[in-house]
Design a protein around this motif. Structure first.
Motif, PDB file in Angstrom:
ATOM      1  N   LEU A  64      -1.794  -9.095 -14.366  1.00  0.00           N
ATOM      2  CA  LEU A  64      -0.524  -9.748 -14.054  1.00  0.00           C
ATOM      3  C   LEU A  64       0.560  -8.716 -13.764  1.00  0.00           C
ATOM      4  CD1 LEU A  64       0.983 -12.381 -13.740  1.00  0.00           C
ATOM      5  CD2 LEU A  64       1.416 -12.392 -16.211  1.00  0.00           C
ATOM      6  N   THR A  65       0.552  -7.623 -14.514  1.00  0.00           N
ATOM      7  CA  THR A  65       1.501  -6.531 -14.252  1.00  0.00           C
ATOM      8  C   THR A  65       1.291  -5.980 -12.850  1.00  0.00           C
ATOM      9  OG1 THR A  65       1.515  -5.931 -16.599  1.00  0.00           O
ATOM     10  CG2 THR A  65       2.290  -4.277 -15.042  1.00  0.00           C
ATOM     11  N   PHE A  66       0.035  -5.746 -12.484  1.00  0.00           N
ATOM     12  CA  PHE A  66      -0.286  -5.255 -11.145  1.00  0.00           C
ATOM     13  C   PHE A  66       0.219  -6.207 -10.071  1.00  0.00           C
ATOM     14  CE2 PHE A  66      -3.301  -5.686  -7.589  1.00  0.00           C
ATOM     15  CZ  PHE A  66      -3.186  -4.440  -7.007  1.00  0.00           C
ATOM     16  N   PHE A  67      -0.010  -7.500 -10.274  1.00  0.00           N
ATOM     17  CA  PHE A  67       0.377  -8.475  -9.262  1.00  0.00           C
ATOM     18  C   PHE A  67       1.900  -8.580  -9.138  1.00  0.00           C
ATOM     19  CE2 PHE A  67       0.389 -12.911  -7.496  1.00  0.00           C
ATOM     20  CZ  PHE A  67      -0.270 -12.584  -6.328  1.00  0.00           C
ATOM     21  N   LEU A  68       2.602  -8.477 -10.260  1.00  0.00           N
ATOM     22  CA  LEU A  68       4.068  -8.501 -10.219  1.00  0.00           C
ATOM     23  C   LEU A  68       4.610  -7.283  -9.483  1.00  0.00           C
ATOM     24  CD1 LEU A  68       4.973  -9.730 -13.823  1.00  0.00           C
ATOM     25  CD2 LEU A  68       5.365 -10.953 -11.684  1.00  0.00           C
ATOM     26  N   VAL A  69       4.062  -6.110  -9.791  1.00  0.00           N
ATOM     27  CA  VAL A  69       4.495  -4.889  -9.115  1.00  0.00           C
ATOM     28  C   VAL A  69       4.203  -4.978  -7.624  1.00  0.00           C
ATOM     29  CG1 VAL A  69       4.054  -2.403  -8.910  1.00  0.00           C
ATOM     30  CG2 VAL A  69       4.266  -3.451 -11.169  1.00  0.00           C
ATOM     31  N   ALA A  70       3.031  -5.507  -7.263  1.00  0.00           N
ATOM     32  CA  ALA A  70       2.678  -5.666  -5.852  1.00  0.00           C
ATOM     33  C   ALA A  70       3.656  -6.594  -5.143  1.00  0.00           C
ATOM     34  CB  ALA A  70       1.256  -6.202  -5.726  1.00  0.00           C
ATOM     35  N   ASN A  71       4.061  -7.667  -5.801  1.00  0.00           N
ATOM     36  CA  ASN A  71       5.037  -8.584  -5.205  1.00  0.00           C
ATOM     37  C   ASN A  71       6.391  -7.918  -5.022  1.00  0.00           C
ATOM     38  OD1 ASN A  71       4.421 -11.783  -4.903  1.00  0.00           O
ATOM     39  ND2 ASN A  71       2.983 -10.838  -6.334  1.00  0.00           N
ATOM     40  N   LEU A  72       6.831  -7.136  -6.016  1.00  0.00           N
ATOM     41  CA  LEU A  72       8.111  -6.432  -5.917  1.00  0.00           C
ATOM     42  C   LEU A  72       8.079  -5.395  -4.801  1.00  0.00           C
ATOM     43  CD1 LEU A  72       8.953  -5.919  -9.709  1.00  0.00           C
ATOM     44  CD2 LEU A  72      10.078  -7.486  -8.108  1.00  0.00           C
ATOM     45  N   GLY A  79       8.246  -7.144  -1.401  1.00  0.00           N
ATOM     46  CA  GLY A  79       9.621  -7.508  -1.061  1.00  0.00           C
ATOM     47  C   GLY A  79      10.440  -6.312  -0.620  1.00  0.00           C
ATOM     48  N   GLY A  80      10.253  -5.171  -1.304  1.00  0.00           N
ATOM     49  CA  GLY A  80      10.983  -3.969  -0.931  1.00  0.00           C
ATOM     50  C   GLY A  80      10.619  -3.474   0.456  1.00  0.00           C
ATOM     51  N   VAL A  81       9.328  -3.481   0.769  1.00  0.00           N
ATOM     52  CA  VAL A  81       8.883  -3.040   2.097  1.00  0.00           C
ATOM     53  C   VAL A  81       9.446  -3.953   3.182  1.00  0.00           C
ATOM     54  CG1 VAL A  81       6.867  -2.792   3.601  1.00  0.00           C
ATOM     55  CG2 VAL A  81       6.796  -1.917   1.248  1.00  0.00           C
ATOM     56  N   LEU A 108       7.334 -17.182 -14.717  1.00  0.00           N
ATOM     57  CA  LEU A 108       7.332 -16.249 -13.587  1.00  0.00           C
ATOM     58  C   LEU A 108       7.538 -16.987 -12.275  1.00  0.00           C
ATOM     59  CD1 LEU A 108       4.435 -13.808 -14.579  1.00  0.00           C
ATOM     60  CD2 LEU A 108       6.855 -13.240 -14.310  1.00  0.00           C
ATOM     61  N   GLY A 109       6.910 -18.167 -12.152  1.00  0.00           N
ATOM     62  CA  GLY A 109       7.119 -18.976 -10.951  1.00  0.00           C
ATOM     63  C   GLY A 109       8.565 -19.374 -10.792  1.00  0.00           C
ATOM     64  N   LEU A 110       9.184 -19.767 -11.909  1.00  0.00           N
ATOM     65  CA  LEU A 110      10.604 -20.136 -11.875  1.00  0.00           C
ATOM     66  C   LEU A 110      11.465 -18.938 -11.500  1.00  0.00           C
ATOM     67  CD1 LEU A 110      12.761 -22.300 -12.415  1.00  0.00           C
ATOM     68  CD2 LEU A 110      12.738 -21.586 -14.819  1.00  0.00           C
ATOM     69  N   ALA A 111      11.157 -17.771 -12.069  1.00  0.00           N
ATOM     70  CA  ALA A 111      11.919 -16.562 -11.759  1.00  0.00           C
ATOM     71  C   ALA A 111      11.789 -16.195 -10.283  1.00  0.00           C
ATOM     72  CB  ALA A 111      11.436 -15.412 -12.627  1.00  0.00           C
ATOM     73  N   ARG A 112      10.588 -16.335  -9.734  1.00  0.00           N
ATOM     74  CA  ARG A 112      10.400 -16.023  -8.320  1.00  0.00           C
ATOM     75  C   ARG A 112      11.187 -16.983  -7.434  1.00  0.00           C
ATOM     76  NH1 ARG A 112       7.362 -16.837  -3.705  1.00  0.00           N
ATOM     77  NH2 ARG A 112       6.580 -14.923  -2.720  1.00  0.00           N
ATOM     78  N   THR A 113      11.178 -18.257  -7.785  1.00  0.00           N
ATOM     79  CA  THR A 113      11.932 -19.239  -7.004  1.00  0.00           C
ATOM     80  C   THR A 113      13.425 -18.924  -7.018  1.00  0.00           C
ATOM     81  OG1 THR A 113      10.303 -20.976  -7.412  1.00  0.00           O
ATOM     82  CG2 THR A 113      12.515 -21.681  -6.783  1.00  0.00           C
ATOM     83  N   ALA A 168      -3.526  -8.451  -3.083  1.00  0.00           N
ATOM     84  CA  ALA A 168      -2.410  -7.511  -3.013  1.00  0.00           C
ATOM     85  C   ALA A 168      -2.315  -6.860  -1.644  1.00  0.00           C
ATOM     86  CB  ALA A 168      -2.565  -6.447  -4.104  1.00  0.00           C
ATOM     87  N   ILE A 169      -3.458  -6.480  -1.082  1.00  0.00           N
ATOM     88  CA  ILE A 169      -3.449  -5.860   0.245  1.00  0.00           C
ATOM     89  C   ILE A 169      -2.951  -6.841   1.295  1.00  0.00           C
ATOM     90  CG2 ILE A 169      -4.933  -4.966   2.080  1.00  0.00           C
ATOM     91  CD1 ILE A 169      -6.642  -3.676  -0.124  1.00  0.00           C
ATOM     92  N   CYS A 170      -3.436  -8.068   1.242  1.00  0.00           N
ATOM     93  CA  CYS A 170      -3.128  -9.042   2.288  1.00  0.00           C
ATOM     94  C   CYS A 170      -1.673  -9.527   2.245  1.00  0.00           C
ATOM     95  CB  CYS A 170      -4.078 -10.230   2.205  1.00  0.00           C
ATOM     96  SG  CYS A 170      -5.753  -9.858   2.766  1.00  0.00           S
ATOM     97  N   ILE A 171      -1.071  -9.661   1.048  1.00  0.00           N
ATOM     98  CA  ILE A 171       0.290 -10.198   0.994  1.00  0.00           C
ATOM     99  C   ILE A 171       1.290  -9.268   1.662  1.00  0.00           C
ATOM    100  CG2 ILE A 171      -0.123 -11.611  -1.045  1.00  0.00           C
ATOM    101  CD1 ILE A 171       1.270  -9.470  -2.719  1.00  0.00           C
ATOM    102  N   LEU A 172       0.959  -7.969   1.741  1.00  0.00           N
ATOM    103  CA  LEU A 172       1.833  -7.062   2.489  1.00  0.00           C
ATOM    104  C   LEU A 172       1.309  -6.834   3.895  1.00  0.00           C
ATOM    105  CD1 LEU A 172       4.239  -5.184   2.726  1.00  0.00           C
ATOM    106  CD2 LEU A 172       2.869  -3.362   1.689  1.00  0.00           C
ATOM    107  N   ALA A 173       0.002  -6.657   4.037  1.00  0.00           N
ATOM    108  CA  ALA A 173      -0.578  -6.361   5.352  1.00  0.00           C
ATOM    109  C   ALA A 173      -0.284  -7.451   6.377  1.00  0.00           C
ATOM    110  CB  ALA A 173      -2.087  -6.170   5.225  1.00  0.00           C
ATOM    111  N   VAL A 174      -0.157  -8.712   5.929  1.00  0.00           N
ATOM    112  CA  VAL A 174       0.070  -9.819   6.845  1.00  0.00           C
ATOM    113  C   VAL A 174       1.391  -9.666   7.601  1.00  0.00           C
ATOM    114  CG1 VAL A 174       1.253 -11.292   5.162  1.00  0.00           C
ATOM    115  CG2 VAL A 174      -0.056 -12.339   7.027  1.00  0.00           C
TER     116      VAL A 174
END
Length: 506
Positions: free
Chosen positions: A453-461, A464-466, A223-228, A159-165
């Motif tokens: 999974l809830t945490f990871f979905l929120v982190a992805n959202l 994207g917002g950031v 979820l993968g389909l929804a993200r795509t 979670a840290i790395c997907i945004l920090a990158v």
């Protein structure tokens, strides 16, 4: 330098045709084969080993912070106060992780030395050996806390790395490898598969398969389909060299769970998962090295003209991830085969785990030299790397938590608290004034395990917002740390509140 085996003896794929790795003609001569252009992908095995060392240093620093939080919260007696327990853990675990991948990365080795000195001081002054010997038993439980801690570390670092990158302050050498490498962000998907296997069982009956598909694999695939679809609608960029044009990590996890459940039916006993996983992995590596599938995946000249070519990274890597999944199930079943151990049995288990980790690291080193470490294809070397990290972190967790910390500062729950912990029922609405029952140690880890999974979905959202509204590439080092702290607070506090209320979403 290492290079692809038999690279000069076989031709590469034709980018103008559909996937046929090596379409030999009967009358093709050796000179014609050698004359054709063949892409040769090279790597520095010393650089790969160094990358792995940097990665392990950060992972072990995260574990050390979690162990330190366990000691501090116990010493301060915070288990009866969930919010204060969360606050201490956030400061001692998440803040250092954010700093060590951004502005404080130059101090990583100093942190490592400090960790070593503090650990040695604690061991010398805690009299842990005598206390461990005096224990009647070591109760690991059906789901050891060490596995929960490993899963939480995977969630936190990912979670840290997907945004920090996306920030300029992020340490560039931690970014994902394009072809070969053992960097920090290469770990994410592999450890997710490892931890997914560590809480799974082999498929014994059709009902087991149905449950795995409906409750585990299908939601991930959806979820993968929804993200795509969301990415295509919003126009958010995706690196096609990670999983392909349309696939993503959710697809990989979902298909791995589905195929792993199907393949594990072949195992009549848990022990059979070991040769089954290694056999599948060796077949996969044969296809990558001998049949040239690795070149096909990594060659940028291969057009993405059809669905398979467009998503070749995600599809070709699946056999490797399935093998990793099967091996992870075996490790888990071996770890929990006997949940209550005597002192001598505990020492023997730790010793065996040490030798397993040593063997896996040697296989990693040989792979780094001979065939490289490739997350993109999930080759033999990558799977051995993930297994080595998994075994090492489990050894560290079992040794630090169950053998040392629980001997020096034991936490002895009653049976009702254990049952409620498993169900996530940490509050009792019938109690007066809404009094909250004590939170178990490793509060954030428990929250992430209950609603990962809830945490990871929120982190992805939030990521994207950031990216859309805050333009992270233009932020200074201080601004990036503040944004990451707020981001991690929102994501972790949400699942922490769900934990307090006994709510399990996903």
């Amino acid at each position: 330098m290492g290079s692809r085996a038999a690279a000069d003896l076989v031709p590469g794929p034709n980018p103008n045709t559909s996937f046929i790795p090596y379409p030999f003609r009967i009358n093709r001569t050796l000179e014609e084969v050698i004359a054709e252009h063949v892409p040769v992908y090279e790597w520095s095995w010393t650089e790969t080993v160094f990358q792995s060392w940097e990665t392990m240093l950060l992972i072990m620093a995260t574990f050390w912070c979690i162990f330190m939080a366990r000691l501090v919260t116990h010493k301060l007696g915070l288990y009866s106060s969930p919010n204060r327990c969360y606050g201490v853990e956030f400061a001692l675990i998440i803040l250092p992780c954010i700093l060590l991948v951004t502005v404080a990365v130059d101090y990583s080795y100093y942190v490592g030395v400090l960790m070593l000195l503090v650990t040695l001081w604690f061991l010398l002054n805690s009299n842990f050996m005598e206390r461990a010997r005096s224990r009647q038993k070591f109760d690991l439980g059906n789901r050891p806390i060490a596995l929960s801690v490993l899963r939480s570390v995977t969630h936190l670092l990912t979670a840290i790395c997907i945004l920090a990158v996306d920030f300029e302050s992020f340490y560039r050498p931690y970014r994902k490898s394009r072809q070969f490498g053992a960097k920090l962000m290469d770990v994410g998907i592999g450890l997710f598969v490892f931890t997914m296997g560590s809480v799974s069982r082999r498929t014994r009956h059709f009902s087991d398969l149905q449950r795995s598909v409906v409750y585990s694999a299908l939601p991930l695939i959806l979820l993968g389909l929804a993200r795509t679809v969301a990415i295509l609608v919003v126009g958010y960029g995706q690196d096609e060299h990670e999983y392909g044009q349309h696939l993503n990590a959710f697809f990989t996890l979902g298909f791995t769970k589905l195929l792993g459940a199907l393949v594990s039916i072949l195992a009549r006993r848990d022990l059979h998962l070991l040769p089954l996983g290694f056999g599948l992995l060796l077949l996969h590596q044969f296809g990558l090295s001998v049949l040239g599938i690795s070149d096909y995946v990594m060659d940028d000249e291969v057009s993405r003209s059809n669905l398979f070519n467009a998503n070749r990274e995600g599809l070709v890597s699946l056999p490797g991830f399935v093998a990793l999944y099967l091996l992870s199930i075996y490790v888990n079943r071996w770890m929990v085969a006997i949940s209550q151990l005597s002192y001598s049995e505990m020492v023997k288990k730790l010793r065996r785990l040490f030798f397993i980790a040593l063997i896996l690291w040697n296989l990693f080193g040989l792979s780094a030299y001979g065939i490289g470490i490739s997350r993109v294809t999930c080759n033999f070397g990558y799977v051995m790397w993930m297994m080595a990290i998994g075994a090492s972190t489990l050894l560290t967790s079992f040794g630090a938590i169950d053998f040392v910390i629980n001997s020096v500062m034991p936490w002895v729950p009653n049976e009702s608290e254990v049952d409620e912990q498993e169900r996530g029922l940490l509050t009792d609405e019938t109690e007066a004034k809404g009094r909250i029952k004590p939170i178990v140690p490793f509060t954030i880890s428990q929250a992430l395990n209950q609603n990962g999974l809830t945490f990871f979905l929120v982190a992805n959202l939030l990521t994207g917002g950031v990216n859309i509204f805050l333009k992270p590439e233009d932020r200074s080092g201080l601004e990036s740390v503040v944004i990451l702290l707020v981001y991690m607070f929102l994501a972790t506090k949400l699942v922490h509140e769900l934990l307090k209320r006994g709510i399990r979403l996903a």
